[in-house]
Design an enzyme around this catalytic site. Structure first.
Site, PDB file in Angstrom:
ATOM      1  N   GLY A 338      21.246 -35.015 -10.460  1.00  0.00           N
ATOM      2  CA  GLY A 338      21.537 -34.944  -9.040  1.00  0.00           C
ATOM      3  C   GLY A 338      20.269 -34.780  -8.232  1.00  0.00           C
ATOM      4  N   ASP A 454      29.372 -30.461   1.429  1.00  0.00           N
ATOM      5  CA  ASP A 454      29.222 -31.610   0.525  1.00  0.00           C
ATOM      6  C   ASP A 454      30.373 -31.656  -0.465  1.00  0.00           C
ATOM      7  OD1 ASP A 454      26.724 -32.900  -1.783  1.00  0.00           O
ATOM      8  OD2 ASP A 454      28.004 -33.931  -0.350  1.00  0.00           O
TER       9      ASP A 454
END
Length: 645
Positions: A338, A454
């Site tokens: 990520g 998010d």
């Protein structure tokens, strides 16, 4: 795998998609090497280009956001008199990989994970909407973080300013007409190099000779290095309009665009003004720096300890333990990648499985996001939040240690035809309830009032019993008791899950998260991604499609076709209605999470009728014409950066 063109026989080696996931007949999409100008990879839908790799720069195609080598394979691009081809080879034969061109045109790279006996998505070629070929038209540049994403290059202006808020297909035109020998060049860095079909190249010239050649030809519009390795070499010239440009902060290939001399003068004046401002700032900074020296030195000494303060209630893991648990951070144990860095699977001496989130020095996130995640999760305890076991802060290492989630993330199941079939409606409803309860805890019941910012299917992890757990709090914000809304100039998150007010104006609140969970609910019901949704009868995203079905009284048609077992129609309809209520355009129309949890968990309630969802705008359709016959190498696969597990 090898894709290219045999210049002796004229045969093409390329990849084509299946007609559908169940029909291996040739589909609409073909990925091949185009030999016009400087060769590049082009993805066609029938005869229309939908994606371009950009030219090869010696390390990678310029559509790639990073030129750094991968862990698993090497790239090679060869151009000679006999053939033009692109191929990749495995560095480690024990970890097979494959490339698939899916029926929807997405190119995926997958790697085989022996421990789980499954294919894991490693990369995807098309990252976002800016990868749509020539989305912004000539002399324009696409930045997915802007709204609208298109803007003109310096020295250019919109061809039709009145259309520049929505339709950029006509692109931009020069502010000042070229004068040929009196022209100059503006430098652009950190971008995807333009479509190279109308280009010329030479492998031996240097950049200065390349500039002179372009300046001597009035039809030359730009030039660049051909190869970025070892300081740059070769020459690449463009003739005609420049199209298919996007921003990439890590791309090392600079582009020099031809403009009139007067545009260069404007740029020099702006630079002189900027220099004056900078020099003034330097003087002021010099005065302040002496006063701040002791504070800075102190902060450096406390770089590790600044995270270990009284606000954090977590155990510390020593580096030896973490290194041993992950087999010295073996590439075979990588389970995700990520913005923070790689995520490794590990096993502690006690036998407990862990997921180690390791901050990379190349990370887009940093120490502040790490501290934010530690501070927040150390204060949160809920069965639907991923459990942070501790952290490791030795030397330069910055790592978070989580409980291991054996069933990966929600998107791993619901968007894959082979994995979502066993996911019964009962499981999907329990996952929906779990996410909702976890978000309610963040908004209302925890020690802190948290806005996640998010929330998406990638950040919903599933334990061995398929219980949902919200993860990744690096972008989360803490609200005070009386705070209703926050605003930022730096909009960070994931398109498709962002609320309109956050994506456009940077405003976030609990209602921003409510919008995100509404998207997730509709994705769980339908088994389809919001941003990648396509329908034959219209060009709306998943939210628009769900709204149309709801207004036509056909909401149950939204259900995933693989759901065959008995289910409660009223429960499905209630989930769809709640999802649509959550994604309403205006924040004040959306419910609180307390209402969402109450509505989902109780039959027979009267729910409000949803209003039009956010982003209810039809997207431009991609023109399609008849396909041409090609020689096929394989039918499989796509390229995307993995989220942490």
């Amino acid at each position: 795998m090898k894709i290219g063109k045999d210049l002796v026989t004229g045969l093409d080696r390329y990849v084509t998609s299946w007609k559908s996931t169940d029909d291996p007949a040739p589909g609409e999409y073909v990925d091949l090497v185009d030999s016009h100008g400087y060769p590049q990879m082009l993805l066609f839908r029938n005869s229309s280009i939908v994606f371009s790799s950009g030219p090869w720069n010696g390390l990678a195609f310029t559509s790639s956001p990073s030129n750094k080598p991968t862990l698993y394979y090497t790239f090679e691009y060869v151009i000679n008199q006999q053939e033009i081809f692109y191929k990749y080879e495995l560095k480690n034969d024990s970890m097979p990989t494959r490339v698939v061109l899916k029926p929807d045109g997405v190119i995926e790279q997958l790697i085989w994970i022996e421990k789980s006996h499954s294919w894991l998505l490693y990369l995807t070629a098309q990252l976002d909407n800016c990868d749509r070929f020539a989305l912004c038209g000539p002399y324009a540049i696409c930045n997915i973080n802007n709204s609208p994403p298109c803007d003109c290059l310096r020295g250019f202006e919109p061809r039709y300013p009145q259309d520049s808020t929505a339709d950029w297909s006509t692109g931009c035109v020069r502010r000042t007409t070229l004068e040929c020998n009196q022209d100059g060049f503006l430098e652009f860095s950190g971008i995807k190099i333009p479509d190279s079909r109308n280009s010329w190249y030479n492998e031996t010239m240097n950049l200065e000779d390349c500039k002179k050649m372009c300046l001597a030809d009035c039809n030359c519009t730009a030039y660049s290095d051909l190869d970025v390795r070892n300081g740059g070499s070769g020459c690449l010239l463009w003739f005609g309009e420049l199209i298919d440009i996007r921003e990439f902060s890590q791309n090392d290939q600079n582009l020099y665009v031809r403009v009139a001399a007067s545009e260069l003068d404007k740029t020099r004046r702006r630079k002189r003004l900027a220099l004056i401002v900078v020099m003034s700032a330097v003087v002021a900074t010099f005065i302040l720096s002496f006063l701040a020296w002791f504070s800075i030195k102190r902060r450096k000494r406390r770089r590790g300890s600044e995270i270990q303060n009284d606000d954090i209630e977590l155990p510390l893991f020593d580096l030896v333990t973490v290194t041993s648990a992950t087999e010295n951070f073996s590439s075979a144990n990588v389970i995700g990648e990520g913005g923070f860095g790689p995520v490794y699977k590990g096993i502690l001496p006690s036998g407990q499985g862990i997921a180690v989130k390791r901050l990379s020095k190349y990370s887009g996130q940093g120490i502040q996001e790490l501290k934010n995640e530690i501070v927040l999760i150390s204060k949160l305890q809920h069965r639907n939040l991923v459990k942070l076991l501790g952290c490791c802060l030795e030397g330069e290492e910055r790592m978070l240690i989580y409980e291991f989630m054996p069933n990966a993330s929600l998107d791993y199941f619901i968007f894959d035809p082979s994995r979502k079939a066993p996911l019964a409606w009962k499981n999907r409803f329990e996952i929906t309830m779990g996410i909702s309860r976890g978000l309610l805890y963040l908004h209302q019941d925890s020690r802190l009032r948290i806005i996640h910012r998010d929330l998406k299917t990638n950040n919903i992890l599933l334990d061995s019993d398929m219980n949902a757990k919200i993860s990744d709090f690096g972008l989360a914000k803490v609200f005070g008791a009386d705070q209703v809304e926050g605003k930022t100039k730096r909009v960070i998150g994931t398109y498709g899950y962002m609320s309109p007010e956050y994506a456009v104006d940077g405003k976030y609140s609990v209602k921003s998260d409510v919008f995100s969970i509404g998207v997730i609910i509709l994705e769980i019901v339908s088994g389809k991604r919001n941003r990648k949704f396509r329908h034959l009868d219209h060009h709306h995203n998943l939210l628009g499609h769900a709204w149309l079905l709801w207004t036509e009284g056909k909401a149950l048609e939204l259900m995933d076709e693989c759901l065959k077992e008995p289910f409660s129609e009223s429960q499905v309809l209630r989930c769809i209605q709640v999802g649509l209520l959550c994604v309403q355009k205006l924040p004040e129309d959306r419910p609180t999470m307390a209402s969402v949890v109450f509505w989902l968990g109780n039959e027979g309630l009267f729910l409000p009728q949803p209003k039009q969802p956010g982003f209810f705008i039809e997207r431009n359709s991609m023109e399609s014409t008849e396909s041409t016959d090609k020689v096929c190498v394989s039918n499989s696969a796509s390229i995307t950066v993995l989220e942490p597990r």
